[in-house]
Design a protein around this motif. Structure first.
Motif, short mmCIF file in Angstrom:
data_model
loop_
_atom_site.label_atom_id
_atom_site.label_comp_id
_atom_site.label_asym_id
_atom_site.label_seq_id
_atom_site.Cartn_x
_atom_site.Cartn_y
_atom_site.Cartn_z
N ILE A 55 0.84 -1.20 0.00
CA ILE A 55 0.00 0.00 0.00
C ILE A 55 0.87 1.25 0.00
CG2 ILE A 55 -1.73 1.32 1.29
CD1 ILE A 55 -2.72 -1.40 2.41
N CYS A 71 -5.66 2.22 1.94
CA CYS A 71 -5.72 2.45 0.49
C CYS A 71 -6.38 3.79 0.19
CB CYS A 71 -6.47 1.32 -0.20
SG CYS A 71 -5.56 -0.24 -0.35
N GLN A 112 -3.81 6.35 0.50
CA GLN A 112 -2.82 6.26 -0.57
C GLN A 112 -3.39 6.77 -1.90
OE1 GLN A 112 0.40 5.35 -0.26
NE2 GLN A 112 0.74 5.76 -2.43
#
Length: 300
Positions: free
Chosen positions: A120, A149, A152
């Protein structure tokens, strides 16, 4: 017990004293470490910090700071629960770190520890070449993978799915605590059944993958976790077989599937000799995570 506790509160004074005592007690008790730490000293540090409301020891002088009586009792209570109940420390503190983020956890979910965190942080490079618009965290548990996620990929919509309503309650709490309800949604689903035909650019899953033999032999700390998040049949692949069969229908063209299967990796490779699994190598340790594109799944 009360007399022993009173004696310890007199003899142990500083933060350092309690860490040393806790580490010794953990070693004497033969505890198993694997839920965020790998040794007795770091486990004691984690519990002491939580009990006295510190996040760490940025200033070394803290180690020589004296604890109040109530703080001493709180630390000793944490230590006793860790030794007597064999609970992972995260269940005692109700807190875990994953991808540098804080998460609420309790006995309804596994303690976050997947090596997928490293992927990730790297944006799933080199396999993911474009920012995904739609991401699925399948078997989400606490929601840690999907929420990480979301950080990110700040423009992505993220679905957190799990068959367990209890786990989803924890995931929803974490969505709220990270203020991500505007683009992260928790969905109850048995694999893809509850996802209404949605398709994703990235599916990430840390599903149950422990085989029956390993499940029976697990240390007490793992037995404290929900079995539904661990066991997956005789060879540990009951869920993953279904996932591989159905995933192509829920991945967009060019989509990526990332799945952790741990010690069941060899059995998986033997069971699907035509699938070109890419097994990820991690700089920080961990194994048994594969990457497949949609096109590879369809061809295989």
């Amino acid at each position: 017990m009360v007399d022993q506790q009173a004696e310890l509160c007199t003899e142990l004074v500083s933060v350092r004293d309690f860490i040393r005592y806790g580490a010794s007690e953990f070693n004497r008790a033969g505890l198993y470490f694997g839920h965020g730490t790998d040794n007795a000293w770091d486990e004691a540090v984690q519990l002491v910090c939580a009990a006295i409301s510190l996040t760490g020891f940025d200033n070394p002088a803290i180690l020589d700071a004296r604890l109040t009586h109530s703080e001493k009792l709180a630390v000793l209570d944490y230590f006793a629960r860790r030794v007597q109940q064999r609970l992972p420390a995260a269940y005692i503190t109700r807190h875990a770190r994953f991808c540098g983020l804080d998460f609420y956890v309790d006995e309804r979910v596994l303690v976050p520890r997947s090596p997928i965190a490293e992927l990730i942080e790297q944006g799933f490079a080199p396999w993911l070449t474009e920012q995904p618009d739609y991401v699925l965290d399948l078997c989400t548990g606490s929601g840690c993978i999907g929420i990480a996620c979301a950080y990110q990929f700040p423009d992505a919509l993220v679905a957190l799915s799990d068959i367990s309503a209890d786990a989803l309650a924890v995931a929803e709490r974490n969505i709220d605590e990270h203020d991500l309800a505007h683009r992260v949604q928790a969905v109850q689903s048995d694999l893809f059944a509850g996802l209404d035909g949605q398709c994703f650019d990235l599916i990430v899953s840390n599903p149950p993958y422990v085989d029956d033999e390993d499940l029976a032999d697990m240390p007490a700390e793992y037995q404290a976790e929900p079995e539904i998040g661990l066991g997956s049949g005789l060879d540990g692949l009951d869920f993953t077989r279904r996932l591989l069969a159905e995933a192509p229908d829920y991945l967009n063209d060019g989509g990526l599937l990332v799945v952790e299967v741990g010690n069941s990796a060899a059995a998986l490779a033997d069971a699907f000799p035509l699938l070109p699994f890419t097994w990820v190598e991690f700089a920080r340790g961990g194994h048994g995570v594969f990457v497949l594109t949609r096109e590879q799944l369809v061809a295989g």
